[in-house]
Design an enzyme around this catalytic site. Structure first.
Site, PDB file in Angstrom:
ATOM      1  N   ARG A  25      51.439  -2.043  18.609  1.00 11.04           N
ATOM      2  CA  ARG A  25      51.611  -2.201  20.065  1.00 11.04           C
ATOM      3  C   ARG A  25      52.101  -3.579  20.514  1.00 11.04           C
ATOM      4  O   ARG A  25      52.699  -3.700  21.580  1.00 11.04           O
ATOM      5  CB  ARG A  25      50.288  -1.903  20.775  1.00 11.04           C
ATOM      6  CG  ARG A  25      49.855  -0.445  20.630  1.00 11.04           C
ATOM      7  CD  ARG A  25      48.694  -0.162  21.557  1.00 11.04           C
ATOM      8  NE  ARG A  25      48.213   1.203  21.426  1.00 11.04           N
ATOM      9  CZ  ARG A  25      47.282   1.727  22.214  1.00 11.04           C
ATOM     10  NH1 ARG A  25      46.729   0.991  23.161  1.00 11.04           N
ATOM     11  NH2 ARG A  25      46.897   2.970  22.052  1.00 11.04           N
ATOM     12  N   ASP A  98      46.748  -3.406  25.803  1.00  9.09           N
ATOM     13  CA  ASP A  98      47.903  -3.669  24.941  1.00  9.09           C
ATOM     14  C   ASP A  98      48.961  -2.569  25.022  1.00  9.09           C
ATOM     15  O   ASP A  98      49.945  -2.583  24.283  1.00  9.09           O
ATOM     16  CB  ASP A  98      47.468  -3.936  23.494  1.00  9.09           C
ATOM     17  CG  ASP A  98      46.718  -2.776  22.873  1.00  9.09           C
ATOM     18  OD1 ASP A  98      46.655  -1.688  23.489  1.00  9.09           O
ATOM     19  OD2 ASP A  98      46.189  -2.947  21.754  1.00  9.09           O
ATOM     20  N   ASP A  99      48.764  -1.602  25.928  1.00  6.71           N
ATOM     21  CA  ASP A  99      49.824  -0.623  26.196  1.00  6.71           C
ATOM     22  C   ASP A  99      50.322  -0.769  27.644  1.00  6.71           C
ATOM     23  O   ASP A  99      50.783   0.181  28.255  1.00  6.71           O
ATOM     24  CB  ASP A  99      49.381   0.823  25.881  1.00  6.71           C
ATOM     25  CG  ASP A  99      48.054   1.192  26.516  1.00  6.71           C
ATOM     26  OD1 ASP A  99      47.524   0.412  27.338  1.00  6.71           O
ATOM     27  OD2 ASP A  99      47.533   2.283  26.184  1.00  6.71           O
ATOM     28  N   ASP A 182      35.545  -1.533  32.196  1.00  8.26           N
ATOM     29  CA  ASP A 182      36.154  -1.644  33.532  1.00  8.26           C
ATOM     30  C   ASP A 182      35.202  -1.126  34.613  1.00  8.26           C
ATOM     31  O   ASP A 182      35.129  -1.691  35.716  1.00  8.26           O
ATOM     32  CB  ASP A 182      37.531  -0.950  33.601  1.00  8.26           C
ATOM     33  CG  ASP A 182      37.530   0.485  33.115  1.00  8.26           C
ATOM     34  OD1 ASP A 182      36.497   0.976  32.605  1.00  8.26           O
ATOM     35  OD2 ASP A 182      38.584   1.148  33.253  1.00  8.26           O
ATOM     36  N   HIS A 206      48.370   4.928  32.028  1.00  4.98           N
ATOM     37  CA  HIS A 206      48.928   6.208  31.560  1.00  4.98           C
ATOM     38  C   HIS A 206      48.086   7.407  31.977  1.00  4.98           C
ATOM     39  O   HIS A 206      48.326   8.514  31.543  1.00  4.98           O
ATOM     40  CB  HIS A 206      49.206   6.179  30.048  1.00  4.98           C
ATOM     41  CG  HIS A 206      48.018   5.840  29.206  1.00  4.98           C
ATOM     42  ND1 HIS A 206      46.953   6.672  29.047  1.00  4.98           N
ATOM     43  CD2 HIS A 206      47.739   4.732  28.471  1.00  4.98           C
ATOM     44  CE1 HIS A 206      46.063   6.105  28.245  1.00  4.98           C
ATOM     45  NE2 HIS A 206      46.517   4.917  27.888  1.00  4.98           N
TER      46      HIS A 206
HETATM   47  N1  UDP Z   1      40.793  -1.087  22.045  1.00  4.65           N
HETATM   48  C1  UDP Z   1      39.946  -1.993  21.445  1.00  4.65           C
HETATM   49  N2  UDP Z   1      39.221  -1.595  20.358  1.00  4.65           N
HETATM   50  C2  UDP Z   1      39.312  -0.339  19.848  1.00  4.65           C
HETATM   51  C3  UDP Z   1      40.178   0.585  20.480  1.00  4.65           C
HETATM   52  C4  UDP Z   1      40.904   0.185  21.587  1.00  4.65           C
HETATM   53  O1  UDP Z   1      39.861  -3.135  21.875  1.00  4.65           O
HETATM   54  O2  UDP Z   1      38.652  -0.057  18.872  1.00  4.65           O
HETATM   55  C5  UDP Z   1      41.588  -1.527  23.196  1.00  4.65           C
HETATM   56  C6  UDP Z   1      43.067  -1.258  23.014  1.00  4.65           C
HETATM   57  O3  UDP Z   1      43.671  -2.318  22.317  1.00  4.65           O
HETATM   58  C7  UDP Z   1      43.549  -1.125  24.442  1.00  4.65           C
HETATM   59  C8  UDP Z   1      42.332  -0.526  25.160  1.00  4.65           C
HETATM   60  O4  UDP Z   1      41.207  -0.786  24.319  1.00  4.65           O
HETATM   61  O5  UDP Z   1      43.854  -2.389  25.003  1.00  4.65           O
HETATM   62  C9  UDP Z   1      42.477   0.954  25.409  1.00  4.65           C
HETATM   63  O6  UDP Z   1      42.721   1.606  24.186  1.00  4.65           O
HETATM   64  P1  UDP Z   1      43.710   2.825  24.060  1.00  4.65           P
HETATM   65  O7  UDP Z   1      44.954   2.555  24.856  1.00  4.65           O
HETATM   66  O8  UDP Z   1      43.910   3.088  22.597  1.00  4.65           O
HETATM   67  O9  UDP Z   1      42.886   4.040  24.629  1.00  4.65           O
HETATM   68  P2  UDP Z   1      42.739   4.618  26.114  1.00  4.65           P
HETATM   69  O10 UDP Z   1      41.373   4.179  26.556  1.00  4.65           O
HETATM   70  O11 UDP Z   1      43.833   4.056  26.974  1.00  4.65           O
HETATM   71  O12 UDP Z   1      42.863   6.071  25.941  1.00  4.65           O
HETATM   72 MN    MN Z   2      45.701   3.207  26.671  1.00  6.34          MN
END
Ligand code: UDP
Ligand code: MN
Length: 266
Positions: A25, A98-99, A182, A206
């Site tokens: 990423r 990071d996305d 959050d 997203h």
């Molecule tokens: N993240 C983290 N540790 C983990 C998995 C995810 O710090 O073990 C962080 C990741 O780098 C990103 C955020 O948590 O900044 C959200 O992760 P992701 O986009 O994979 O999942 P989402 O919650 O958006 O579905």
């Molecule tokens: Mn995400």
């Protein structure tokens, strides 16, 4: 390129990441928006990475939080982000995942509209209703800004949060309410400190369909995101092909900054 010295003085941008995302990423971030905000952006991760440290000019902080997607690990990282921000003496704290793609000049414009001496919690909600939680004694409702869309806090507000959630205490808050980082931030600000979220719709996670963001409004948006799972959700922008640019961030960057060095010849 619009590297803004004014912005340099004002904001501390944290990117939450994890070891296994460094090579998947972070490269597109480092190639794009990070170049416009190198001095003010810091990557908060959970592993040592010499290469990442080198390509970011040493802007990597190993939080020593565990490398899992658990609530505790994420609250741990957020709490380190806030603590390091306070040490930085900057006026604004902005967190992203990071996305996320950060539209640096737009963020600068946003922060110009608010005085960091006041208590500001700027972000986007992703639930239609405020969150309701039931503690032992009471039912409470509060809003929170979606971490995956990015949000900003003024220094004055983070200073008020510090006795409650600083120094690792955000983990205990997360444990108490059983909710992610959050949401825990929202609980501290809206419920405990009684300061309301200011909704800023130009932050995007997203959880929304990215293709609904109109090209002629890209310039005004603060953040973008993507997900590339079975049902991909990406910004609709022309430019590089899907193989070169699966996240669409390179194309978006060139749309916003056609004069950027990696945009000149296509
Ligand atoms: N993240 C983290 N540790 C983990 C998995 C995810 O710090 O073990 C962080 C990741 O780098 C990103 C955020 O948590 O900044 C959200 O992760 P992701 O986009 O994979 O999942 P989402 O919650 O958006 O579905
Ligand atoms: Mn995400």
């Amino acid at each position: 390129l619009p590297v803004n010295d004014d912005l340099l003085e004002k904001v501390f941008i944290t990117v939450k990441t994890t070891g296994r995302n460094h090579l998947t990423r972070l490269p597109v971030i480092i190639k794009t928006w990070f170049q416009l905000a190198k001095k003010q952006t810091w990557f908060f991760t959970d592993t040592n990475d010499q290469h990442l440290s080198q390509v970011t000019g040493g802007h990597v902080i190993n939080t020593n939080c565990s490398a899992t997607h658990s609530r505790r690990a994420l609250c741990c990282k957020m709490s380190v982000e806030l603590d390091v921000f306070l040490e930085s003496k900057k006026k604004w704290f902005c967190h992203v995942d990071d996305d996320n793609y950060v539209n640096v000049p737009a963020l600068d414009e946003l922060l110009k509209m608010y005085n960091p001496i006041g208590d500001w919690y700027l972000g986007r909600t992703s639930t239609p209703k405020p969150l309701q939680i039931r503690t032992k004694f009471q039912k409470t409702t509060f809003w929170f800004a979606t971490g995956g869309a990015g949000f900003c806090l003024s220094r004055a507000l983070v200073l008020k949060m510090a006795p409650i959630s600083g120094n690792g205490k955000l983990m205990a808050i997360g444990d108490r309410i059983g909710l992610p980082d959050d949401v825990s931030v929202g609980y501290v600000i809206e419920h405990l400190l009684k300061i309301q979220l200011t909704r800023v719709e130009q932050f995007h996670s997203h959880l929304e369909p990215m293709r609904l963001i109109k090209k002629d409004l890209f310039n005004e948006q603060l953040t973008f995101s993507y997900s590339l799972d079975n049902d991909p959700n990406t910004v609709d922008v022309d430019g590089f092909n899907e193989i070169t640019d699966p996240t669409r961030f390179l194309s978006l960057h060139c749309f916003l900054f056609p004069e950027a060095s990696n945009c000149v010849e296509k």
